[in-house]
Design a protein around this motif. Structure first.
Motif, PDB file in Angstrom:
ATOM      1  N   GLU A   1       0.837  -1.189   0.000  1.00 28.95           N
ATOM      2  CA  GLU A   1       0.000   0.000   0.000  1.00 28.95           C
ATOM      3  C   GLU A   1       0.878   1.248   0.000  1.00 28.95           C
ATOM      4  OE1 GLU A   1      -2.382   0.003   3.531  1.00 28.95           O
ATOM      5  OE2 GLU A   1      -0.741  -0.756   4.757  1.00 28.95           O
ATOM      6  N   SER A   2       0.255   2.382  -0.221  1.00 29.26           N
ATOM      7  CA  SER A   2       1.004   3.627  -0.260  1.00 29.26           C
ATOM      8  C   SER A   2       1.433   4.017   1.150  1.00 29.26           C
ATOM      9  CB  SER A   2       0.164   4.742  -0.870  1.00 29.26           C
ATOM     10  OG  SER A   2       0.883   5.948  -0.896  1.00 29.26           O
ATOM     11  N   ILE A   3       2.703   4.422   1.271  1.00 28.59           N
ATOM     12  CA  ILE A   3       3.215   4.828   2.576  1.00 28.59           C
ATOM     13  C   ILE A   3       3.050   6.331   2.796  1.00 28.59           C
ATOM     14  CG2 ILE A   3       4.862   2.931   2.667  1.00 28.59           C
ATOM     15  CD1 ILE A   3       7.040   4.912   1.864  1.00 28.59           C
ATOM     16  N   ASP A   4       2.559   7.037   1.763  1.00 28.74           N
ATOM     17  CA  ASP A   4       2.292   8.474   1.902  1.00 28.74           C
ATOM     18  C   ASP A   4       1.062   8.826   1.063  1.00 28.74           C
ATOM     19  OD1 ASP A   4       3.595   8.645  -0.756  1.00 28.74           O
ATOM     20  OD2 ASP A   4       5.462   8.570   0.381  1.00 28.74           O
ATOM     21  N   ASP A   5       1.206   9.669   0.054  1.00 28.55           N
ATOM     22  CA  ASP A   5       0.059  10.052  -0.769  1.00 28.55           C
ATOM     23  C   ASP A   5      -0.459   8.865  -1.583  1.00 28.55           C
ATOM     24  OD1 ASP A   5       0.398  12.580   0.153  1.00 28.55           O
ATOM     25  OD2 ASP A   5       1.077  13.454  -1.729  1.00 28.55           O
ATOM     26  N   ALA A   6      -1.772   8.722  -1.641  1.00 29.84           N
ATOM     27  CA  ALA A   6      -2.366   7.761  -2.565  1.00 29.84           C
ATOM     28  C   ALA A   6      -2.224   8.288  -3.985  1.00 29.84           C
ATOM     29  CB  ALA A   6      -3.842   7.551  -2.222  1.00 29.84           C
ATOM     30  N   ALA A   7      -2.367   7.411  -4.974  1.00 26.38           N
ATOM     31  CA  ALA A   7      -2.177   7.812  -6.368  1.00 26.38           C
ATOM     32  C   ALA A   7      -3.145   8.919  -6.769  1.00 26.38           C
ATOM     33  CB  ALA A   7      -2.346   6.603  -7.285  1.00 26.38           C
ATOM     34  N   GLY A   8      -4.410   8.777  -6.388  1.00 26.27           N
ATOM     35  CA  GLY A   8      -5.400   9.795  -6.745  1.00 26.27           C
ATOM     36  C   GLY A   8      -5.093  11.132  -6.112  1.00 26.27           C
ATOM     37  N   GLU A   9      -4.604  11.108  -4.882  1.00 21.61           N
ATOM     38  CA  GLU A   9      -4.229  12.331  -4.188  1.00 21.61           C
ATOM     39  C   GLU A   9      -3.068  13.014  -4.900  1.00 21.61           C
ATOM     40  OE1 GLU A   9      -3.069  13.719   0.398  1.00 21.61           O
ATOM     41  OE2 GLU A   9      -3.107  11.599  -0.161  1.00 21.61           O
ATOM     42  N   ALA A  10      -2.077  12.214  -5.338  1.00 24.27           N
ATOM     43  CA  ALA A  10      -0.932  12.760  -6.072  1.00 24.27           C
ATOM     44  C   ALA A  10      -1.371  13.368  -7.402  1.00 24.27           C
ATOM     45  CB  ALA A  10       0.110  11.666  -6.297  1.00 24.27           C
ATOM     46  N   PHE A  11      -2.325  12.714  -8.073  1.00 23.83           N
ATOM     47  CA  PHE A  11      -2.876  13.258  -9.313  1.00 23.83           C
ATOM     48  C   PHE A  11      -3.498  14.628  -9.060  1.00 23.83           C
ATOM     49  CE2 PHE A  11      -2.550   9.266 -11.691  1.00 23.83           C
ATOM     50  CZ  PHE A  11      -2.510   9.709 -12.998  1.00 23.83           C
ATOM     51  N   ASP A  12      -4.342  14.717  -8.035  1.00 27.97           N
ATOM     52  CA  ASP A  12      -5.047  15.970  -7.756  1.00 27.97           C
ATOM     53  C   ASP A  12      -4.086  17.085  -7.361  1.00 27.97           C
ATOM     54  OD1 ASP A  12      -7.527  14.903  -8.348  1.00 27.97           O
ATOM     55  OD2 ASP A  12      -8.029  14.426  -6.274  1.00 27.97           O
ATOM     56  N   LYS A  13      -3.079  16.755  -6.546  1.00 25.42           N
ATOM     57  CA  LYS A  13      -2.132  17.775  -6.104  1.00 25.42           C
ATOM     58  C   LYS A  13      -1.263  18.266  -7.260  1.00 25.42           C
ATOM     59  CE  LYS A  13      -1.857  16.412  -1.226  1.00 25.42           C
ATOM     60  NZ  LYS A  13      -0.996  15.848  -0.157  1.00 25.42           N
ATOM     61  N   THR A  14      -0.856  17.347  -8.124  1.00 29.28           N
ATOM     62  CA  THR A  14      -0.047  17.747  -9.279  1.00 29.28           C
ATOM     63  C   THR A  14      -0.886  18.566 -10.252  1.00 29.28           C
ATOM     64  OG1 THR A  14       1.332  15.765  -9.041  1.00 29.28           O
ATOM     65  CG2 THR A  14       1.388  16.895 -11.179  1.00 29.28           C
ATOM     66  N   ALA A  15      -2.139  18.201 -10.411  1.00 32.87           N
ATOM     67  CA  ALA A  15      -3.034  18.976 -11.272  1.00 32.87           C
ATOM     68  C   ALA A  15      -3.173  20.404 -10.761  1.00 32.87           C
ATOM     69  CB  ALA A  15      -4.403  18.304 -11.330  1.00 32.87           C
ATOM     70  N   LYS A  16      -3.245  20.547  -9.443  1.00 31.21           N
ATOM     71  CA  LYS A  16      -3.350  21.885  -8.851  1.00 31.21           C
ATOM     72  C   LYS A  16      -2.091  22.693  -9.140  1.00 31.21           C
ATOM     73  CE  LYS A  16      -4.673  24.184  -4.531  1.00 31.21           C
ATOM     74  NZ  LYS A  16      -5.075  23.965  -3.109  1.00 31.21           N
ATOM     75  N   LEU A  17      -0.926  22.042  -9.087  1.00 34.12           N
ATOM     76  CA  LEU A  17       0.333  22.714  -9.402  1.00 34.12           C
ATOM     77  C   LEU A  17       0.353  23.200 -10.848  1.00 34.12           C
ATOM     78  CD1 LEU A  17       2.853  20.284  -7.653  1.00 34.12           C
ATOM     79  CD2 LEU A  17       2.265  22.598  -6.893  1.00 34.12           C
ATOM     80  N   LEU A  18      -0.355  22.464 -11.718  1.00 33.29           N
ATOM     81  CA  LEU A  18      -0.428  22.824 -13.130  1.00 33.29           C
ATOM     82  C   LEU A  18      -1.538  23.836 -13.421  1.00 33.29           C
ATOM     83  CD1 LEU A  18       0.166  19.293 -14.725  1.00 33.29           C
ATOM     84  CD2 LEU A  18       1.659  21.300 -14.975  1.00 33.29           C
ATOM     85  N   GLY A  19      -2.231  24.261 -12.375  1.00 32.25           N
ATOM     86  CA  GLY A  19      -3.277  25.269 -12.545  1.00 32.25           C
ATOM     87  C   GLY A  19      -4.602  24.722 -13.007  1.00 32.25           C
ATOM     88  N   LEU A  20      -4.820  23.413 -12.828  1.00 31.73           N
ATOM     89  CA  LEU A  20      -6.081  22.794 -13.261  1.00 31.73           C
ATOM     90  C   LEU A  20      -7.112  22.880 -12.139  1.00 31.73           C
ATOM     91  CD1 LEU A  20      -4.562  19.634 -14.992  1.00 31.73           C
ATOM     92  CD2 LEU A  20      -5.348  21.747 -16.082  1.00 31.73           C
TER      93      LEU A  20
END
Length: 343
Positions: A156-175
């Motif tokens: 299992e994920s030891i930190d951010d889940a995959a979906g969480e990482a997707f959402d956070k990276t999308a926010k960094l990209l201004g989405l």
């Protein structure tokens, strides 16, 4: 047997009715995306209040859709955990009150077991045993599944889940929120090999995941691109999105291959919100073709949180004689390995 399912674990209110003979006969869903968009993420108090407003009207709509009345319902299944405690309390309280008023049994369902069993709603159902990849905004897990309730978490994920990482990276990209799906659409316009992201924790044994560092790598890549370009171009944003998504997908494929080899299973079940990702589906489909195995997914509408998976899972457990006590209890944290097995 007809079971009413109630899902209120986070930001979607899902109500469904599962009929033992006819299958799914009603499915109602209300998403709170617009409510939380201005905040860039789920606000628990707002989520709970919205569930209060929407749950009963959706139950009425579901009964109308199925052309049934409360007298036709034989049991109620509700999400007991894991999830946001306030949101869970709304669904659980309504479910317990209705079960008491209608004099029928009720069962608290594990949210992730609901996701795991969602592919059972399809005509082509996976047979036990199989490896399950549960992948969403809150969870990324590889689970060995030998039967209902017979679960072993392999990684299992030891930190951010995959979906969480997707959402956070999308926010960094201004989405806009929620950004995971928007990032995937942007990635379709991206060019390969312009940016190369790491495949975290694939250079060592084991089946655990770590996506927090990948998100940080994306942030550093974006910051450097801004320095180079002054204003981030649409193509650069797309290329970064492509590289990020490819890294996540390839990491997951590597881990799934390992899990299948470790268990010697040739069936893979993918469930949870991120299982709707086109690139992930394609890549895992190619993996299972190489391994001469099968991959199973729920319909796209049943990838995200929904009442159908709760109604079905509740049906399985109620039919097995399980019920939950009248005393109200929710479990914001709840390991699937604690569930009773069904022989």
């Amino acid at each position: 047997m007809r079971i009413l399912g109630i899902e209120t674990s986070c930001d979607e209110t899902g109500i469904a009715i599962y009929d033992e003979k006819k299958g799914l006969v009603a499915n109602q869903l209300y998403s709170q995306i617009d409510l939380h968009a201005d905040y860039g993420g789920v606000v628990p108090e707002l989520a709970s209040r919205d569930h209060i407003r929407k749950t009963i009207p959706l139950i009425i709509s579901a009964l109308e859709e199925a052309k049934l009345t409360s007298k036709d319902i034989d049991g109620i299944a509700y999400t007991c955990g894991p999830g946001l405690v306030g949101a869970l309390l709304v669904g659980s309280t309504i479910a317990r009150a209705l079960a008491y008023a209608w004099n029928i049994p009720a069962i608290g369902v594990h949210h992730m077991e609901g996701h795991l069993l969602a592919p059972m709603l399809e005509d082509n159902k996976p047979q036990f045993p199989f490896v399950a990849l549960l992948i969403s905004g809150g969870h990324t897990q590889l689970v060995r599944v030998d039967g209902i309730g017979k679960y072993q978490v392999l990684g299992e994920s030891i930190d951010d889940a995959a979906g969480e990482a997707f959402d956070k990276t999308a926010k960094l990209l201004g989405l806009d929120y929620p950004g995971g799906a928007a990032l995937s659409r942007l990635a379709e316009k991206g060019q390969a090999n312009r940016f190369i992201f790491p495949r975290p924790m694939t250079d060592r044994p084991g089946l655990d995941f770590s996506f927090s560092g990948l998100k940080t790598f994306a942030a550093n890549t974006i910051n450097q691109a801004i320095k180079d370009e002054k204003i981030l171009s649409e193509q650069t944003r797309a290329d970064i999105a492509y590289a990020f998504q490819q890294a996540v997908v390839e990491t997951i494929v590597i881990k799934c291959r390992r899990a299948l080899k470790e268990t010697s299973f040739n069936r893979l079940v993918i469930a949870g919100g991120v299982s709707a990702n086109k690139q992930l589906r394609q890549s895992l489909g190619e993996l299972m073709t190489q391994l001469k195995g099968e991959v199973f997914y729920p319909q796209t509408q049943f990838c995200t949180d929904n009442g159908a998976m709760i109604a079905y899972t509740g049906f399985i457990r109620l039919k097995n004689g399980e019920t939950s006590p009248l005393a109200l209890e929710v479990k914001p944290r709840w390991a699937m390995t604690e569930l009773n097995s069904i022989t």
